[in-house]
Scaffold this motif. Sequence first.
Motif, PDB file in Angstrom:
ATOM      1  N   MET A 281      28.788  42.358  26.156  1.00  0.00           N
ATOM      2  CA  MET A 281      27.455  42.541  25.600  1.00  0.00           C
ATOM      3  C   MET A 281      26.452  41.608  26.281  1.00  0.00           C
ATOM      4  O   MET A 281      25.287  41.942  26.420  1.00  0.00           O
ATOM      5  CB  MET A 281      27.464  42.294  24.100  1.00  0.00           C
ATOM      6  N   VAL A 282      26.933  40.442  26.682  1.00  0.00           N
ATOM      7  CA  VAL A 282      26.037  39.514  27.371  1.00  0.00           C
ATOM      8  C   VAL A 282      25.609  40.086  28.711  1.00  0.00           C
ATOM      9  O   VAL A 282      24.423  40.030  29.096  1.00  0.00           O
ATOM     10  CB  VAL A 282      26.728  38.154  27.554  1.00  0.00           C
ATOM     11  N   ARG A 283      26.571  40.663  29.451  1.00  0.00           N
ATOM     12  CA  ARG A 283      26.245  41.209  30.773  1.00  0.00           C
ATOM     13  C   ARG A 283      25.345  42.437  30.679  1.00  0.00           C
ATOM     14  O   ARG A 283      24.725  42.823  31.681  1.00  0.00           O
ATOM     15  CB  ARG A 283      27.533  41.562  31.507  1.00  0.00           C
ATOM     16  N   ALA A 284      25.269  43.063  29.507  1.00  0.00           N
ATOM     17  CA  ALA A 284      24.406  44.237  29.348  1.00  0.00           C
ATOM     18  C   ALA A 284      22.934  43.854  29.325  1.00  0.00           C
ATOM     19  O   ALA A 284      22.067  44.712  29.494  1.00  0.00           O
ATOM     20  CB  ALA A 284      24.769  44.990  28.072  1.00  0.00           C
ATOM     21  N   HIS A 285      22.663  42.565  29.115  1.00  0.00           N
ATOM     22  CA  HIS A 285      21.270  42.108  29.097  1.00  0.00           C
ATOM     23  C   HIS A 285      20.873  41.620  30.493  1.00  0.00           C
ATOM     24  O   HIS A 285      21.670  41.640  31.436  1.00  0.00           O
ATOM     25  CB  HIS A 285      21.093  40.998  28.070  1.00  0.00           C
ATOM     26  N   ALA A 286      19.646  41.149  30.594  1.00  0.00           N
ATOM     27  CA  ALA A 286      19.113  40.693  31.884  1.00  0.00           C
ATOM     28  C   ALA A 286      19.594  39.272  32.173  1.00  0.00           C
ATOM     29  O   ALA A 286      18.851  38.298  32.066  1.00  0.00           O
ATOM     30  CB  ALA A 286      17.588  40.757  31.871  1.00  0.00           C
ATOM     31  N   VAL A 287      20.853  39.163  32.534  1.00  0.00           N
ATOM     32  CA  VAL A 287      21.423  37.859  32.893  1.00  0.00           C
ATOM     33  C   VAL A 287      22.050  37.974  34.273  1.00  0.00           C
ATOM     34  O   VAL A 287      22.499  39.050  34.693  1.00  0.00           O
ATOM     35  CB  VAL A 287      22.496  37.404  31.873  1.00  0.00           C
ATOM     36  N   GLY A 288      22.075  36.867  34.977  1.00  0.00           N
ATOM     37  CA  GLY A 288      22.650  36.862  36.308  1.00  0.00           C
ATOM     38  C   GLY A 288      24.167  36.905  36.277  1.00  0.00           C
ATOM     39  O   GLY A 288      24.798  36.628  35.254  1.00  0.00           O
ATOM     40  N   LYS A 289      24.743  37.222  37.414  1.00  0.00           N
ATOM     41  CA  LYS A 289      26.201  37.327  37.495  1.00  0.00           C
ATOM     42  C   LYS A 289      26.872  35.979  37.269  1.00  0.00           C
ATOM     43  O   LYS A 289      27.986  35.898  36.749  1.00  0.00           O
ATOM     44  CB  LYS A 289      26.589  37.888  38.866  1.00  0.00           C
ATOM     45  N   GLN A 290      26.196  34.905  37.651  1.00  0.00           N
ATOM     46  CA  GLN A 290      26.774  33.568  37.540  1.00  0.00           C
ATOM     47  C   GLN A 290      26.525  32.919  36.180  1.00  0.00           C
ATOM     48  O   GLN A 290      26.993  31.793  35.951  1.00  0.00           O
ATOM     49  CB  GLN A 290      26.194  32.646  38.631  1.00  0.00           C
ATOM     50  N   SER A 291      25.808  33.608  35.297  1.00  0.00           N
ATOM     51  CA  SER A 291      25.444  33.004  34.005  1.00  0.00           C
ATOM     52  C   SER A 291      26.653  32.546  33.189  1.00  0.00           C
ATOM     53  O   SER A 291      26.666  31.424  32.676  1.00  0.00           O
ATOM     54  CB  SER A 291      24.590  33.982  33.193  1.00  0.00           C
ATOM     55  N   PRO A 292      27.704  33.367  33.022  1.00  0.00           N
ATOM     56  CA  PRO A 292      28.863  32.888  32.255  1.00  0.00           C
ATOM     57  C   PRO A 292      29.517  31.653  32.869  1.00  0.00           C
ATOM     58  O   PRO A 292      29.939  30.742  32.149  1.00  0.00           O
ATOM     59  CB  PRO A 292      29.814  34.101  32.275  1.00  0.00           C
ATOM     60  N   LEU A 293      29.589  31.614  34.198  1.00  0.00           N
ATOM     61  CA  LEU A 293      30.198  30.469  34.872  1.00  0.00           C
ATOM     62  C   LEU A 293      29.339  29.217  34.711  1.00  0.00           C
ATOM     63  O   LEU A 293      29.859  28.120  34.494  1.00  0.00           O
ATOM     64  CB  LEU A 293      30.407  30.790  36.349  1.00  0.00           C
ATOM     65  N   ILE A 294      28.015  29.385  34.796  1.00  0.00           N
ATOM     66  CA  ILE A 294      27.117  28.240  34.591  1.00  0.00           C
ATOM     67  C   ILE A 294      27.235  27.722  33.163  1.00  0.00           C
ATOM     68  O   ILE A 294      27.287  26.504  32.926  1.00  0.00           O
ATOM     69  CB  ILE A 294      25.656  28.646  34.899  1.00  0.00           C
ATOM     70  N   ALA A 295      27.317  28.633  32.193  1.00  0.00           N
ATOM     71  CA  ALA A 295      27.457  28.225  30.795  1.00  0.00           C
ATOM     72  C   ALA A 295      28.765  27.468  30.577  1.00  0.00           C
ATOM     73  O   ALA A 295      28.795  26.441  29.884  1.00  0.00           O
ATOM     74  CB  ALA A 295      27.398  29.455  29.888  1.00  0.00           C
ATOM     75  N   ALA A 296      29.851  27.968  31.170  1.00  0.00           N
ATOM     76  CA  ALA A 296      31.138  27.286  31.028  1.00  0.00           C
ATOM     77  C   ALA A 296      31.108  25.906  31.673  1.00  0.00           C
ATOM     78  O   ALA A 296      31.674  24.941  31.142  1.00  0.00           O
ATOM     79  CB  ALA A 296      32.242  28.139  31.656  1.00  0.00           C
ATOM     80  N   THR A 297      30.436  25.786  32.815  1.00  0.00           N
ATOM     81  CA  THR A 297      30.331  24.492  33.495  1.00  0.00           C
ATOM     82  C   THR A 297      29.543  23.490  32.663  1.00  0.00           C
ATOM     83  O   THR A 297      29.936  22.327  32.530  1.00  0.00           O
ATOM     84  CB  THR A 297      29.659  24.671  34.868  1.00  0.00           C
ATOM     85  N   LEU A 298      28.420  23.935  32.085  1.00  0.00           N
ATOM     86  CA  LEU A 298      27.612  23.050  31.246  1.00  0.00           C
ATOM     87  C   LEU A 298      28.393  22.621  29.997  1.00  0.00           C
ATOM     88  O   LEU A 298      28.334  21.450  29.597  1.00  0.00           O
ATOM     89  CB  LEU A 298      26.309  23.745  30.849  1.00  0.00           C
ATOM     90  N   GLU A 299      29.105  23.555  29.399  1.00  0.00           N
ATOM     91  CA  GLU A 299      29.913  23.209  28.219  1.00  0.00           C
ATOM     92  C   GLU A 299      30.991  22.206  28.588  1.00  0.00           C
ATOM     93  O   GLU A 299      31.234  21.237  27.856  1.00  0.00           O
ATOM     94  CB  GLU A 299      30.547  24.478  27.645  1.00  0.00           C
ATOM     95  N   LEU A 300      31.622  22.410  29.723  1.00  0.00           N
ATOM     96  CA  LEU A 300      32.652  21.485  30.202  1.00  0.00           C
ATOM     97  C   LEU A 300      32.068  20.092  30.425  1.00  0.00           C
ATOM     98  O   LEU A 300      32.669  19.078  30.038  1.00  0.00           O
ATOM     99  CB  LEU A 300      33.248  22.030  31.505  1.00  0.00           C
ATOM    100  N   LEU A 301      30.891  20.031  31.009  1.00  0.00           N
ATOM    101  CA  LEU A 301      30.247  18.750  31.278  1.00  0.00           C
ATOM    102  C   LEU A 301      29.874  18.035  29.984  1.00  0.00           C
ATOM    103  O   LEU A 301      30.127  16.836  29.821  1.00  0.00           O
ATOM    104  CB  LEU A 301      29.009  18.977  32.143  1.00  0.00           C
ATOM    105  N   ILE A 302      29.286  18.771  29.051  1.00  0.00           N
ATOM    106  CA  ILE A 302      28.823  18.164  27.799  1.00  0.00           C
ATOM    107  C   ILE A 302      30.003  17.646  26.972  1.00  0.00           C
ATOM    108  O   ILE A 302      29.975  16.520  26.455  1.00  0.00           O
ATOM    109  CB  ILE A 302      27.995  19.188  26.988  1.00  0.00           C
ATOM    110  N   ILE A 303      31.064  18.456  26.855  1.00  0.00           N
ATOM    111  CA  ILE A 303      32.220  18.051  26.050  1.00  0.00           C
ATOM    112  C   ILE A 303      32.869  16.800  26.616  1.00  0.00           C
ATOM    113  O   ILE A 303      33.172  15.840  25.889  1.00  0.00           O
ATOM    114  CB  ILE A 303      33.234  19.208  25.960  1.00  0.00           C
ATOM    115  N   ASN A 304      33.100  16.772  27.927  1.00  0.00           N
ATOM    116  CA  ASN A 304      33.752  15.609  28.533  1.00  0.00           C
ATOM    117  C   ASN A 304      32.861  14.376  28.464  1.00  0.00           C
ATOM    118  O   ASN A 304      33.357  13.256  28.268  1.00  0.00           O
ATOM    119  CB  ASN A 304      34.114  15.912  29.991  1.00  0.00           C
ATOM    120  N   LEU A 305      31.569  14.561  28.617  1.00  0.00           N
ATOM    121  CA  LEU A 305      30.657  13.422  28.515  1.00  0.00           C
ATOM    122  C   LEU A 305      30.651  12.858  27.099  1.00  0.00           C
ATOM    123  O   LEU A 305      30.654  11.625  26.903  1.00  0.00           O
ATOM    124  CB  LEU A 305      29.251  13.853  28.931  1.00  0.00           C
TER     125      LEU A 305
END
Length: 422
Positions: free
Chosen positions: A1-25
């Motif tokens: 459903m997320v990809r059905a909206h106007a989001v870039g192909k890398q958006s899920p990967l960027i979100a996962a990276t930010l979550e990974l950074l925030i949790i570890n920090l």
Amino acid sequence: MVRAHAVGKQSPLIAATLELLIINLMVGVLSALALQGAGMTGSNTTGDWLFGLGLAAFGFMFGTFSLLMSQLASNSRGATSLSYLVLGALYIARMLTDVQNTDATWWTVYGWIEKLAIYGKNNWLPIVLMLLLAIAVLGVTFFASAKRDVTAGLLPSRPGRQRASRLLAGPFSLVFRLERTSLIIWMIGLFVLGVSYGSIFGTVGDLMKANPVMAKVLGTAAVNVANRTVILNFAATLAIIFAVVGSIPAMITVLKLNSDERKGWLEQLHAKHVSRARLYSSYVVVALINGIMALFLGVLGMAVAGTASMTHPLTITRILRAFVGYLPALLVVLGITAVLVGLLPRLQALSWVVPIYGVFSLYLGGLFDLPKWAKQLTPYGWVNRVPLSRIQWGTFWWMTGLAVILLLIGYYGYAHRDLLEN
């Protein structure tokens, strides 16, 4: 459903990276603040923050490895298996440097932890190296993500057989087949971990080299007895680690009962004449195989390598007391997980509190002077110090009975609730 909206192909990967950074920090900062609040003798502010930020950087670095593996595999199972493989390979590389050439420690990521020299030299260079490697891996990950198709991995999937084997005629064999790669990785990893710990038994118990005056005063026989006591006490401490780590693959398998159901992977089984009892028992039995074999091979590796490294070796059966002693604790932890899976599927992640607190209270509890009752809040704390002590068979049987009751309660909850499929 997320990809059905106007989001870039890398958006899920960027979100996962930010979550990974925030949790570890967050984990790193909270760890540093906790150490400062503890005010341990010999600690200092620089060392506290080096520990916390080092923990954050190390976790973030390994998280980027998993992100890269997720681009190679086409599903979460494959990505998890590849991540475990990388984890094991890097650990073996570190182990080989300890045995053959300690100067090569800088070339292993696990060696960077040692090079931090916390509360000593307080070396910040390893954190810089962790972050640089994480950035490099992220660069490769985003490049791979841009090249692969959606829902596909870069590694090609092997074509399956035209006809299924008779061994795949039931849910148990299906679950076992899906968990086969993970099972092999955990078995090899636990055995190697046991060998790495057991290989230093000869050094840990060699009191005569450490104190030759004591050897002359007490005599060789008395020193050998003291050596054996030290080694058995060390093995009893390591047994806690094997019991906790051995619980992990078992818990993961049971938790997949709900995650596979939620993803819709069990729809074809539910559409057939497959009872919930058969499906539940399939996951539980495979989990039992995973956990029991992991614990057994970990202790066996420690026993084999330990006896080989000692001048006056212990018997392997004596060290295997640790397996028998901690087996009921593993079963109870699995039972607790099954109860949450069956009765409270939305809160099943809380089951991870048990092994995490088990390591903290029993392995690190002495540093924080935890009382005895605090160490007995987990099933691991109900076991005496085997193999140093004899197995308490009374405790063994009532804990095993409790595990059976918990597994039955988990089944009752699973059989009487709605499915989790969307």
